[in-house]
Write an enzyme that holds these catalytic residues in place. Structure first.
Site, PDB file in Angstrom:
ATOM      1  N   CYS A 238      -1.489   0.661   7.397  1.00 22.16           N
ATOM      2  CA  CYS A 238      -2.931   0.375   7.526  1.00 22.16           C
ATOM      3  C   CYS A 238      -3.336  -0.856   6.698  1.00 22.16           C
ATOM      4  O   CYS A 238      -3.579  -1.932   7.233  1.00 22.16           O
ATOM      5  CB  CYS A 238      -3.772   1.583   7.094  1.00 22.16           C
ATOM      6  SG  CYS A 238      -3.543   3.047   8.126  1.00 22.16           S
ATOM      7  N   ARG A 239      -3.389  -0.699   5.383  1.00 24.04           N
ATOM      8  CA  ARG A 239      -3.974  -1.765   4.545  1.00 24.04           C
ATOM      9  C   ARG A 239      -3.080  -2.985   4.379  1.00 24.04           C
ATOM     10  O   ARG A 239      -3.505  -4.112   4.639  1.00 24.04           O
ATOM     11  CB  ARG A 239      -4.329  -1.192   3.156  1.00 24.04           C
ATOM     12  CG  ARG A 239      -5.467  -0.207   3.191  1.00 24.04           C
ATOM     13  CD  ARG A 239      -5.576   0.569   1.901  1.00 24.04           C
ATOM     14  NE  ARG A 239      -4.439   1.477   1.716  1.00 24.04           N
ATOM     15  CZ  ARG A 239      -4.216   2.184   0.623  1.00 24.04           C
ATOM     16  NH1 ARG A 239      -5.037   2.074  -0.400  1.00 24.04           N
ATOM     17  NH2 ARG A 239      -3.170   3.000   0.559  1.00 24.04           N
ATOM     18  N   SER A 240      -1.838  -2.775   3.910  1.00 19.92           N
ATOM     19  CA  SER A 240      -1.037  -3.959   3.570  1.00 19.92           C
ATOM     20  C   SER A 240      -0.622  -4.817   4.776  1.00 19.92           C
ATOM     21  O   SER A 240      -0.607  -6.044   4.654  1.00 19.92           O
ATOM     22  CB  SER A 240       0.159  -3.606   2.687  1.00 19.92           C
ATOM     23  OG  SER A 240       1.038  -2.708   3.313  1.00 19.92           O
TER      24      SER A 240
ATOM     25  N   CYS B 107       0.869  -1.185   0.000  1.00 17.65           N
ATOM     26  CA  CYS B 107       0.000   0.000   0.000  1.00 17.65           C
ATOM     27  C   CYS B 107       0.901   1.229   0.000  1.00 17.65           C
ATOM     28  O   CYS B 107       2.072   1.137  -0.395  1.00 17.65           O
ATOM     29  CB  CYS B 107      -0.977  -0.025   1.167  1.00 17.65           C
ATOM     30  SG  CYS B 107      -0.214  -0.062   2.800  1.00 17.65           S
TER      31      CYS B 107
ATOM     32  N   ASN C  82       2.226   1.422   4.397  1.00 16.14           N
ATOM     33  CA  ASN C  82       2.518   0.129   5.046  1.00 16.14           C
ATOM     34  C   ASN C  82       2.196   0.163   6.547  1.00 16.14           C
ATOM     35  O   ASN C  82       2.827  -0.520   7.353  1.00 16.14           O
ATOM     36  CB  ASN C  82       3.976  -0.302   4.806  1.00 16.14           C
ATOM     37  CG  ASN C  82       4.269  -1.764   5.170  1.00 16.14           C
ATOM     38  OD1 ASN C  82       5.380  -2.096   5.540  1.00 16.14           O
ATOM     39  ND2 ASN C  82       3.291  -2.629   5.075  1.00 16.14           N
TER      40      ASN C  82
ATOM     41  N   ASP D  36      -8.063   3.641   0.998  1.00 10.10           N
ATOM     42  CA  ASP D  36      -7.171   4.088   2.063  1.00 10.10           C
ATOM     43  C   ASP D  36      -8.010   4.590   3.245  1.00 10.10           C
ATOM     44  O   ASP D  36      -8.776   5.547   3.100  1.00 10.10           O
ATOM     45  CB  ASP D  36      -6.313   5.227   1.482  1.00 10.10           C
ATOM     46  CG  ASP D  36      -5.302   5.767   2.478  1.00 10.10           C
ATOM     47  OD1 ASP D  36      -5.326   5.327   3.647  1.00 10.10           O
ATOM     48  OD2 ASP D  36      -4.489   6.613   2.067  1.00 10.10           O
TER      49      ASP D  36
END
Ligand code: 4NP
Length: 169
Positions: free
Chosen positions: A17-19, A12, A15, A131
């Site tokens: 939150c999402r990934s 993301c 690095n 995001d």
């Protein structure tokens, strides 16, 4: 039947939150299904501004509420060498994918398959994992929903490619 682990990198922007969320969801799903030894999961960001940091505390809390522990993960920036080390590099959104395509040009080995994470989920093919950084709690819950659905689809596809059917996931 291949026994070599498939190496998957989730990417993301920050690095945090999402990934890292997707990394842990995918790892836990593979372990629960009994296929942990078949996969190596990691995550990184196209930006390096959070390198060395743990995930965002909201991401940690929402993940923990669903039974995933991402607190020990640390952010790092993706680089050209990742295209030699990983079999798949999966972007969380179209902007991240563009950034990765630029970095890919500097990779010498460049063997990784690069695509969007949600491309493995037929009903969400081509879509972004939005995001959640600037928004409220619902954004983090949405990331977890997509992480769970997308990881199940990814796991099924990768096990199919390895010739391991009836994967139990
Ligand atoms: P991520 O979220 O890409 O899912 O880790 C973000 C984290 C931090 C920032 C942007 C997105 N930031 O601009 O600091």
């Amino acid at each position: 039947m291949t026994t070599e682990p498939t190496r998957v990198l989730f990417v993301c922007l920050g690095n945090i939150c999402r990934s890292p969320t997707v990394e842990q969801v995918f790892r836990d799903q593979a372990e629960k299904a009994g296929w942990a030894a078949q996969f190596v999961a990691d995550s990184a960001g196209t930006g390096g501004f959070h390198a060395g940091e743990p995930p965002d505390r909201r991401a940690i809390r929402h993940a923990r509420e669903r039974g995933y522990d991402i607190s020990g993960l640390r952010a790092r920036q993706v680089g050209p060498a990742d295209f030699e080390r990983f079999d798949l590099i999966l972007a969380m959104d179209a902007l991240v994918l563009e950034g990765l395509q630029r970095i890919q040009k500097f990779s010498r080995g460049n063997r990784a398959e690069l695509t969007l994470f949600l491309d493995f989920l037929p009903e969400r093919k081509g879509q972004d994992v939005p995001d959640p950084y600037q928004g409220g709690p619902e954004g983090f819950e949405h990331v977890l929903d997509l992480a769970e659905q997308g990881s199940t689809a990814l796991l099924r596809e990768l096990l199919k490619r390895k010739g391991m059917f009836g994967c139990g996931c």
